[in-house]
Design a protein around this motif. Structure first.
Motif, PDB file in Angstrom:
ATOM      1  N   GLY A   1     123.508  -1.344 -32.732  1.00 31.85           N
ATOM      2  CA  GLY A   1     123.004  -1.531 -31.660  1.00 31.85           C
ATOM      3  C   GLY A   1     123.640  -2.677 -30.540  1.00 31.85           C
ATOM      4  N   GLY A   2     123.839  -2.438 -29.383  1.00 32.64           N
ATOM      5  CA  GLY A   2     124.213  -3.448 -28.302  1.00 32.64           C
ATOM      6  C   GLY A   2     123.180  -4.000 -27.474  1.00 32.64           C
ATOM      7  N   VAL A   3     123.359  -4.866 -26.701  1.00 29.10           N
ATOM      8  CA  VAL A   3     122.436  -5.484 -25.865  1.00 29.10           C
ATOM      9  C   VAL A   3     122.589  -4.341 -24.766  1.00 29.10           C
ATOM     10  N   PRO A   4     121.235  -3.970 -24.231  1.00 33.40           N
ATOM     11  CA  PRO A   4     121.344  -3.242 -22.922  1.00 33.40           C
ATOM     12  C   PRO A   4     121.544  -4.047 -21.844  1.00 33.40           C
ATOM     13  N   VAL A   5     122.586  -3.300 -20.863  1.00 33.97           N
ATOM     14  CA  VAL A   5     123.132  -3.893 -19.666  1.00 33.97           C
ATOM     15  C   VAL A   5     122.117  -3.539 -18.420  1.00 33.97           C
ATOM     16  N   ALA A   6     121.650  -4.599 -17.728  1.00 38.60           N
ATOM     17  CA  ALA A   6     120.767  -4.172 -16.607  1.00 38.60           C
ATOM     18  C   ALA A   6     121.752  -3.747 -15.457  1.00 38.60           C
ATOM     19  N   ALA A   7     121.180  -2.881 -14.606  1.00 40.20           N
ATOM     20  CA  ALA A   7     122.072  -2.357 -13.511  1.00 40.20           C
ATOM     21  C   ALA A   7     121.941  -3.634 -12.311  1.00 40.20           C
ATOM     22  N   PRO A   8     123.335  -3.717 -11.885  1.00 41.22           N
ATOM     23  CA  PRO A   8     123.525  -4.767 -10.821  1.00 41.22           C
ATOM     24  C   PRO A   8     122.176  -4.688  -9.887  1.00 41.22           C
ATOM     25  N   ARG A   9     121.970  -5.808  -9.647  1.00 39.41           N
ATOM     26  CA  ARG A   9     120.785  -6.215  -8.595  1.00 39.41           C
ATOM     27  C   ARG A   9     121.182  -6.486  -7.066  1.00 39.41           C
ATOM     28  N   LEU A  10     120.791  -5.617  -6.416  1.00 37.59           N
ATOM     29  CA  LEU A  10     121.218  -5.929  -4.876  1.00 37.59           C
ATOM     30  C   LEU A  10     120.544  -7.175  -4.442  1.00 37.59           C
ATOM     31  N   GLU A  11     121.382  -8.150  -3.872  1.00 39.13           N
ATOM     32  CA  GLU A  11     121.207  -9.216  -3.369  1.00 39.13           C
ATOM     33  C   GLU A  11     120.651  -8.930  -1.922  1.00 39.13           C
ATOM     34  N   PRO A  12     119.554  -9.853  -1.482  1.00 40.28           N
ATOM     35  CA  PRO A  12     118.823  -9.677  -0.141  1.00 40.28           C
ATOM     36  C   PRO A  12     119.921 -10.151   1.124  1.00 40.28           C
ATOM     37  N   HIS A  13     121.091  -9.744   1.007  1.00 39.33           N
ATOM     38  CA  HIS A  13     121.901  -9.981   2.219  1.00 39.33           C
ATOM     39  C   HIS A  13     121.641  -9.066   3.445  1.00 39.33           C
ATOM     40  N   ARG A  14     122.083  -9.673   4.416  1.00 35.79           N
ATOM     41  CA  ARG A  14     121.877  -8.881   5.798  1.00 35.79           C
ATOM     42  C   ARG A  14     122.957  -7.974   5.972  1.00 35.79           C
ATOM     43  N   LEU A  15     122.742  -6.744   6.370  1.00 38.94           N
ATOM     44  CA  LEU A  15     123.911  -5.912   6.055  1.00 38.94           C
ATOM     45  C   LEU A  15     123.872  -5.149   7.737  1.00 38.94           C
ATOM     46  N   PHE A  16     124.987  -5.179   8.347  1.00 36.72           N
ATOM     47  CA  PHE A  16     125.348  -4.866   9.881  1.00 36.72           C
ATOM     48  C   PHE A  16     126.306  -3.734   9.680  1.00 36.72           C
ATOM     49  N   GLY A  17     125.977  -2.777  10.447  1.00 30.91           N
ATOM     50  CA  GLY A  17     126.953  -1.707  11.003  1.00 30.91           C
ATOM     51  C   GLY A  17     127.336  -1.816  12.256  1.00 30.91           C
ATOM     52  N   LEU A  18     128.680  -1.898  12.677  1.00 35.33           N
ATOM     53  CA  LEU A  18     129.357  -1.990  14.002  1.00 35.33           C
ATOM     54  C   LEU A  18     130.168  -0.675  14.132  1.00 35.33           C
ATOM     55  N   ARG A  19     129.883  -0.113  15.496  1.00 30.05           N
ATOM     56  CA  ARG A  19     130.653   1.047  15.941  1.00 30.05           C
ATOM     57  C   ARG A  19     131.808   0.527  16.787  1.00 30.05           C
ATOM     58  N   ARG A  20     132.661   1.100  17.011  1.00 29.81           N
ATOM     59  CA  ARG A  20     133.880   0.913  17.736  1.00 29.81           C
ATOM     60  C   ARG A  20     133.660   0.510  19.143  1.00 29.81           C
ATOM     61  N   ASP A  21     132.376   1.362  19.696  1.00 26.73           N
ATOM     62  CA  ASP A  21     131.991   1.138  21.077  1.00 26.73           C
ATOM     63  C   ASP A  21     131.289  -0.157  21.176  1.00 26.73           C
ATOM     64  N   GLY A  22     131.053  -0.784  20.164  1.00 30.13           N
ATOM     65  CA  GLY A  22     130.332  -2.109  20.326  1.00 30.13           C
ATOM     66  C   GLY A  22     128.819  -2.188  19.883  1.00 30.13           C
ATOM     67  N   SER A  23     128.168  -0.785  19.655  1.00 34.78           N
ATOM     68  CA  SER A  23     126.799  -0.527  19.549  1.00 34.78           C
ATOM     69  C   SER A  23     126.966  -0.779  17.601  1.00 34.78           C
ATOM     70  N   GLY A  24     125.516  -0.886  17.210  1.00 34.55           N
ATOM     71  CA  GLY A  24     125.767  -0.974  15.796  1.00 34.55           C
ATOM     72  C   GLY A  24     124.330  -0.889  15.253  1.00 34.55           C
ATOM     73  N   PHE A  25     124.054  -1.338  14.045  1.00 33.46           N
ATOM     74  CA  PHE A  25     122.486  -1.431  13.328  1.00 33.46           C
ATOM     75  C   PHE A  25     122.651  -2.423  12.167  1.00 33.46           C
ATOM     76  N   GLU A  26     121.357  -2.551  11.887  1.00 36.23           N
ATOM     77  CA  GLU A  26     121.226  -3.565  10.720  1.00 36.23           C
ATOM     78  C   GLU A  26     120.228  -2.901   9.637  1.00 36.23           C
ATOM     79  N   LEU A  27     120.521  -2.742   8.563  1.00 40.77           N
ATOM     80  CA  LEU A  27     119.744  -2.270   7.343  1.00 40.77           C
ATOM     81  C   LEU A  27     118.830  -3.401   6.839  1.00 40.77           C
ATOM     82  N   VAL A  28     117.634  -2.951   7.050  1.00 44.14           N
ATOM     83  CA  VAL A  28     116.407  -3.856   6.848  1.00 44.14           C
ATOM     84  C   VAL A  28     115.450  -3.426   5.801  1.00 44.14           C
TER      85      VAL A  28
END
Length: 132
Positions: A1-28
């Motif tokens: 048996g091998g050592v179980p591999v944990a799923a990658p952890r998502l770090e608490p970075h701020r994530l922004f999405g910007l559209r071409r028209d200048g509008s956007g959103f933040e994932l919180v």
């Protein structure tokens, strides 16, 4: 048996999405959105709620934007004396509208796809950095 591999952890970075028209959103995180709604409610902001696409619950928060208060009277101070004989229109109140959309949690397959996409992007970024 091998050592179980944990799923990658998502770090608490701020994530922004910007559209071409200048509008956007933040994932919180849901807790940050709930805190924002509680603060808006305490401040007596207008809060609307409706069903959105993909099973989302959408909240729109409209509140007076106090940052514009610093500009009160600036136009009056900059107006030449000859033009001051006209009465000034009443000052408009600046309003900020924010939209918060809560989506249902991802399935295990969807979460796995997101983790794989993040890992692919991380590898691409490392490759670009090494080449540059």
């Amino acid at each position: 048996g091998g050592v179980p591999v944990a799923a990658p952890r998502l770090e608490p970075h701020r994530l922004f999405g910007l559209r071409r028209d200048g509008s956007g959103f933040e994932l919180v995180h849901r807790s940050a959105a709930q805190s924002s709604l509680r603060a808006a409610s305490s401040a007596k902001a207008l809060i609307g709620q409706e069903a959105g696409e993909g099973g989302a619950m959408v909240f729109r928060v409209a509140e007076t934007d106090e940052r514009w208060g610093a500009f009160e009277g600036v136009a009056e101070k900059m107006t030449p004396i000859v033009m001051k004989s006209r009465p000034s229109p009443p000052a408009a109140e600046a309003v900020t509208v924010r939209e918060l959309a809560w989506y249902p949690p991802l399935s295990e397959d969807e979460a796995r796809g997101v983790r794989m996409a993040i890992e692919r992007r991380r590898v691409e970024a490392d490759t670009e950095a090494a080449a540059g």
